[in-house]
Design a protein around this motif. Structure first.
Motif, mmCIF file in Angstrom:
data_model
loop_
_atom_site.group_PDB
_atom_site.id
_atom_site.type_symbol
_atom_site.label_atom_id
_atom_site.label_comp_id
_atom_site.label_asym_id
_atom_site.label_seq_id
_atom_site.Cartn_x
_atom_site.Cartn_y
_atom_site.Cartn_z
ATOM 1 N N ARG A 1 0.828 -1.195 0.000
ATOM 2 C CA ARG A 1 0.000 0.000 0.000
ATOM 3 C C ARG A 1 0.869 1.253 0.000
ATOM 4 N N PRO A 2 0.375 2.373 -0.521
ATOM 5 C CA PRO A 2 1.157 3.615 -0.498
ATOM 6 C C PRO A 2 1.600 4.025 0.901
ATOM 7 N N GLU A 3 0.791 3.718 1.919
ATOM 8 C CA GLU A 3 1.156 4.111 3.273
ATOM 9 C C GLU A 3 2.311 3.299 3.850
ATOM 10 N N MET A 4 2.779 2.303 3.111
ATOM 11 C CA MET A 4 3.932 1.524 3.561
ATOM 12 C C MET A 4 5.254 2.186 3.183
ATOM 13 N N VAL A 5 5.177 3.304 2.462
ATOM 14 C CA VAL A 5 6.385 4.056 2.126
ATOM 15 C C VAL A 5 6.172 5.530 2.433
ATOM 16 N N ASP A 6 7.252 6.207 2.719
ATOM 17 C CA ASP A 6 7.249 7.652 2.896
ATOM 18 C C ASP A 6 7.958 8.254 1.690
ATOM 19 N N ALA A 7 7.180 8.822 0.769
ATOM 20 C CA ALA A 7 7.726 9.348 -0.482
ATOM 21 C C ALA A 7 7.718 10.870 -0.515
ATOM 22 N N ARG A 8 7.637 11.501 0.654
ATOM 23 C CA ARG A 8 7.538 12.966 0.683
ATOM 24 C C ARG A 8 8.764 13.653 0.099
ATOM 25 N N ALA A 9 9.919 13.013 0.160
ATOM 26 C CA ALA A 9 11.148 13.638 -0.345
ATOM 27 C C ALA A 9 11.437 13.273 -1.800
ATOM 28 N N LEU A 10 10.550 12.529 -2.436
ATOM 29 C CA LEU A 10 10.855 12.006 -3.763
ATOM 30 C C LEU A 10 11.086 13.109 -4.790
ATOM 31 N N ASN A 11 10.306 14.193 -4.717
ATOM 32 C CA ASN A 11 10.471 15.247 -5.725
ATOM 33 C C ASN A 11 11.388 16.368 -5.252
ATOM 34 N N VAL A 12 12.162 16.111 -4.193
ATOM 35 C CA VAL A 12 13.144 17.081 -3.725
ATOM 36 C C VAL A 12 14.505 16.685 -4.287
ATOM 37 N N HIS A 13 15.057 17.504 -5.154
ATOM 38 C CA HIS A 13 16.290 17.148 -5.859
ATOM 39 C C HIS A 13 17.523 17.814 -5.260
ATOM 40 N N THR A 14 17.364 18.411 -4.098
ATOM 41 C CA THR A 14 18.502 19.025 -3.424
ATOM 42 C C THR A 14 18.603 18.483 -2.018
ATOM 43 N N GLY A 15 19.704 18.780 -1.369
ATOM 44 C CA GLY A 15 19.888 18.307 -0.002
ATOM 45 C C GLY A 15 20.720 17.054 0.039
ATOM 46 N N SER A 16 21.125 16.656 1.230
ATOM 47 C CA SER A 16 22.012 15.508 1.380
ATOM 48 C C SER A 16 21.221 14.258 1.721
#
Length: 505
Positions: A466-481
Motif C-alpha cells: 500500500r502507499p502508506e507503507m512508504v514515505d515518499a515525501r522527499a521524492l520530488n526534492v532534488h537538493t539536499g544531502s
C-alpha cells in the motif's frame, strides 16, 4: 549455413575480392555473397564501415550489431548473389593483441559466480569480458551530463519504508501476473539492444534463463539475435513482450507487429520517447566508425558523422513523426495489448488512457534520451493521482523502469501503484559477465531479496503493498544531502573530457 538460395552457383572468394570499391561492392556474410553497391549510402551506419570489408568476409563485424536476417530482409533478392565456395576461403590468422591477452587474463580472474551477491557486482565484472570497449561504452552510456541516469538510482533512495510488525510472514509469495501472463517475479526483462556486443550468445542468454525461471523477456527491435531466433529458443508456452521502434515505412512496422502477434507475443511496447536518440558521449568517444577504419573512403559522400557512436549509427530508420494520431492505427492492426513506453508526465499518461492503449511505462529510456528528465518513480505518484482524479475505471497498467538494482526498489514502485518493474541493464551486465548462469543468478538475487524485504515490511503477497507503507515525501526534492550509495558510486564511471593524443616531443 548459407542464407542464399542453395541452387545458386558457388562464388569464389577471389571473385568477391574483385568487387571491393564504391562502384562495385560485394561482401560475404554467413557464407553468402551480397552486392551492396546500391545500399552503401542508405546503410544506417554509413558507407565507410561497409567499404572497409568490401570484397571480404564481414560476418565478424556484422554479427554483433545486426540480427542474422537483417541483410536478407533489407536487401533486394536480386542482390543475393549466392553462396561462397568454402574451398576458396583462406583462413586469416589473427594476431592476439596485448589488450586481448590482458582481457582474457582478467576474465579468467573473475570472482566465481557464487561470490556475486548483488546486482552491482555484475556491473563491475561485466566491463572486462565485453569483447570491445565500444560495446561497453554503448551499454553504459547515457545522455549529455548523465544526470538522469544517476537520478534514476538516487530516486529510490529518497523513498523510505514504513514497515509493519507482528504479522505472520512465514510464507511469502512474490509471483504475479503481467498483462495476464504469469511471472515468478514482479519484474520483466526490459529490452536492451545489440546483445552480442557483450556476449557471443547475445539475447539468447536472457531467453533461456527467463524460460527456465518463469520470467518474461521483452525482445528489443535492435536485438543482435533475430526475433524468430529468440522466440524459437524459448520453452513451450514461454511468454514474450516485444519493444517497437516505429519505422518510417509503416508497412515494415505493420509486418513486424503482425508477425509478432502470429508468434504469440503477449505485449507490444511502443517506444515513444525517441524521435531522435540522445547524445551519449561515452558511446560517441568510442564510436562504431573510428578513425582507424580509413575516413578517406567517404570523402564527399553523404554519411553518418563518424563521431555519433553505435546508437546513432543503427537508429536512422526511427520515425520522428510518430504522434498521438497514429495510436488508432496501431490499435487497428493488432489485438496484442499495446503499452506506450517512455511516458514522463501525468498529462501524457491521461492522453494514453484516453487513446485506448492498455498501459504505459514511466521511463526516461535509462537516462539515454533527455538529460535531467525525472525518474519513472517520481512520475509514478503524479500519474496515479491524475488517473484517480479522472475516475479511471478500465484496466490500465502502469510500469516503471530505470535504476532498479534492489528488490526494495521493486517493492517501493509497487507500493506506489506500479504493476511491475522493468529491468534492463542489470540483466545485460549479468550475461556480459557470466552468460546465462549470470542471468539466472540475477533472478535468484531478486528472489532472495524479495523474500527478505517482504518479511521485514510485513507483507505476504504483493497485493498487500500500500502507499502508506512508504514515505515518499522527499521524492520530488532534488537538493539536499542523503546517505551516499557507495556501491553505485563504485560502479558508475564518470564522463571524460577530450584528451591530447600522445605527443612526440
Amino acid at each position: 549455413m548459407s542464407l542464399a538460395s542453395n541452387s545458386s552457383p558457388l562464388i569464389s572468394s577471389e571473385t568477391a575480392k574483385q568487387h571491393a570499391s564504391r562502384d562495385s561492392c560485394w561482401i560475404i556474410v554467413h557464407g553468402s555473397v551480397y552486392d551492396v553497391t546500391d545500399f552503401l549510402d542508405e546503410h544506417p551506419g554509413g558507407s565507410q564501415i561497409i567499404l572497409k570489408y568490401a570484397g571480404q568476409d564481414a560476418t565478424e563485424a556484422y554479427e554483433p550489431i545486426h540480427p542474422p536476417d537483417a541483410i536478407t530482409t533489407n536487401l533486394p533478392k536480386n542482390k543475393h548473389l549466392g553462396p561462397v565456395d568454402p574451398d576458396t576461403i583462406v583462413a586469416i590468422a589473427k594476431e592476439v593483441t596485448e589488450e586481448e591477452k590482458r582481457r582474457q587474463a582478467l576474465l579468467a580472474a573473475r570472482p566465481p559466480l557464487d561470490e556475486i551477491i548483488n546486482l552491482h557486482d555484475f556491473e563491475v565484472e561485466s566491463e572486462l569480458p565485453c569483447p570491445s570497449a565500444k560495446g561497453w561504452a554503448y551499454y553504459s552510456s547515457a545522455s549529455d551530463d548523465e544526470i538522469t541516469i544517476r537520478e534514476n538510482r538516487l530516486a529510490f533512495q529518497r523513498v523510505w519504508f514504513r514497515p509493519r510488525v507482528l504479522r505472520n510472514v512465514a510464507k511469502v509469495d512474490w509471483s504475479t501476473t503481467i498483462l495476464g501472463q504469469k511471472s515468478s517475479l514482479p519484474v520483466y526483462i526490459s529490452a536492451t539492444a545489440l546483445g552480442k556486443l557483450g556476449h557471443p550468445d547475445g539475447e539468447l542468454n536472457l531467453t533461456r534463463a527467463a524460460g527456465k525461471h518463469g520470467v518474461i523477456q521483452m525482445i528489443a527491435t535492435l536485438a543482435s539475435c533475430s526475433f524468430d531466433e529468440i522466440v524459437d529458443a524459448g520453452v513451450p508456452g514461454q511468454p514474450f513482450f516485444v519493444q517497437l521502434y516505429v519505422n518510417r515505412d509503416r508497412e515494415i512496422t505493420k509486418r513486424y507487429v503482425q508477425h509478432a502477434e502470429k508468434r504469440g507475443v503477449k505485449g507490444l511496447f511502443i517506444t515513444v520517447d525517441a524521435p531522435q536518440l540522445g547524445r551519449r558521449e561515452k558511446d560517441m568517444r568510442l564510436k562504431l566508425i573510428g578513425e582507424e577504419s580509413g575516413a578517406k573512403v567517404q570523402e564527399g559522400q553523404k554519411d553518418v558523422p563518424k563521431d555519433q557512436g553505435v546508437a546513432r549509427a543503427i537508429s536512422a530508420f526511427i520515425d520522428p513523426s510518430l504522434c498521438w494520431d497514429d495510436i488508432p492505427w496501431f490499435l487497428s492492426i493488432t489485438k496484442i495489448p499495446i503499452i506506450l513506453k517512455g511516458i514522463s508526465t501525468a498529462e501524457d499518461a491521461l492522453l494514453a488512457y484516453d487513446s485506448g492503449v492498455h498501459g504505459i511505462v514511466l521511463s526516461n529510456h535509462g537516462g539515454r534520451q533527455l538529460d535531467t528528465a525525472r525518474s519513472g518513480l517520481e512520475i509514478l505518484i503524479e500519474v496515479t493521482d491524475a488517473l484517480k482524479k479522472r475516475g479511471a475505471t478500465r484496466q490500465f497498467d502502469i510500469f516503471v523502469d530505470g535504476g532498479v538494482r534492489r528488490a526494495s526498489d521493486v517493492l517501493k514502485a509497487l507500493a506506489l501503484g506500479a504493476k511491475a518493474v522493468g529491468v534492463g541493464r542489470a540483466f545485460l551486465y549479468a550475461y556480459c559477465a557470466y552468460g546465462q548462469p549470470g542471468v539466472e543468478k540475477a533472478i535468484q538475487i531478486f528472489r532472495d531479496e524479495l523474500e527478505m524485504n517482504m518479511r521485514l515490511l510485513g507483507v505476504t503477497t504483493l497485493d498487500e503493498l500500500r502507499p502508506e507503507m512508504v514515505d515518499a515525501r522527499a521524492l520530488n526534492v532534488h537538493t539536499g544531502s542523503i546517505a551516499e550509495d557507495n556501491l553505485f558510486r563504485g560502479t558508475y564511471q564518470p564522463l571524460s573530457l577530450a584528451k591530447f593524443r600522445d605527443a612526440k616531443l
